[in-house]
Motif scaffolding. Sequence first.
Motif, short mmCIF file in Angstrom:
data_model
loop_
_atom_site.label_atom_id
_atom_site.label_comp_id
_atom_site.label_asym_id
_atom_site.label_seq_id
_atom_site.Cartn_x
_atom_site.Cartn_y
_atom_site.Cartn_z
N SER A 20 4.68 33.65 15.11
CA SER A 20 5.65 32.92 14.28
C SER A 20 6.57 32.09 15.14
O SER A 20 6.86 30.93 14.84
N PHE A 38 7.98 28.87 13.61
CA PHE A 38 8.46 29.47 12.38
C PHE A 38 9.67 30.36 12.59
O PHE A 38 10.12 31.02 11.67
N SER A 63 7.67 32.86 6.19
CA SER A 63 6.72 32.28 7.14
C SER A 63 6.02 33.37 7.94
O SER A 63 4.84 33.25 8.26
N ARG A 64 6.75 34.44 8.29
CA ARG A 64 6.13 35.52 9.04
C ARG A 64 5.09 36.25 8.19
O ARG A 64 4.06 36.69 8.70
N VAL A 68 2.02 34.22 8.33
CA VAL A 68 1.30 34.47 9.58
C VAL A 68 0.54 35.78 9.47
O VAL A 68 -0.63 35.88 9.88
#
Length: 268
Positions: A231, A236, A243-244, A247
């Motif tokens: 990330s 990110f 966002s994590r 991922v």
Amino acid sequence: MPKYTYDLPKHDVDHGVEVKVAELLIDPQAQRTLNERRAQTIANNLVREAIGTIIVSERADGSRYIVDGQHRKRASELAGLDTIRADIHYGLSQEQEAILFLIKNRESHKPRPIDEYHVGLTGGVPLFVDTDRVLRAHKLSLGSSSTNSVGAVSGVLQITDRYGAEVLDRTLTIAEEAWGRSAESWDGMLLGGIGMFLGRHGDLVHDGEIAKKLERTGTAAKWRSQILSASSNGGFNNSGTGSRISVAYRFVLEAWNKGRRPANRIEG
């Protein structure tokens, strides 16, 4: 799109009524936890004309319970005020008061996720009830990170809200089969990534197989470290948990596709 909504019946409301502070009651099952320091801060800077209007429910026996505004009520007590302005709702049950609290706070000063969860249970809101049912089936509670408790309150609720209780159930099962029963196994990023994967492709995968693939890829702690690293390296790091989780979803997808022929892979 969310699968759950908050609904209330039509009922009478009186707006802008002056009520006695001393008569206002608080139902802890339908409210967030009172923060005395926050109330004192409000009291220290209180301007009577700018305190706003609180939300009150008048029950059948005439008792008045605060739905939204307990910190302003407490601040008024600390500042020695006798009355406060309120919108009074009539004919609501305790469950409906809890739902009104959630509606009022949905886009304003949101309560802590764990408070929202407990109030939602009091209100019998399906999102929270369904989540609680799944957690209990896995002998888990919500609110802190431990072997038997999940700290990622918002993450767990988001899985149920977006994909349904069945996906949350499958997510918890896969996490435990892959990494065992530990605080690391219930990490919000890992659960979010598995939940997103199942929500998008659940009808194409076998849960036992994906659990074994995740286990072979590494421990829960290793997964978490790799997700955070990816990330950050991918730009990110300032984009938040969402966002994590994306991922983590990509990692789960890659684990599933590893060793498969192109024709049998799932496209993300």
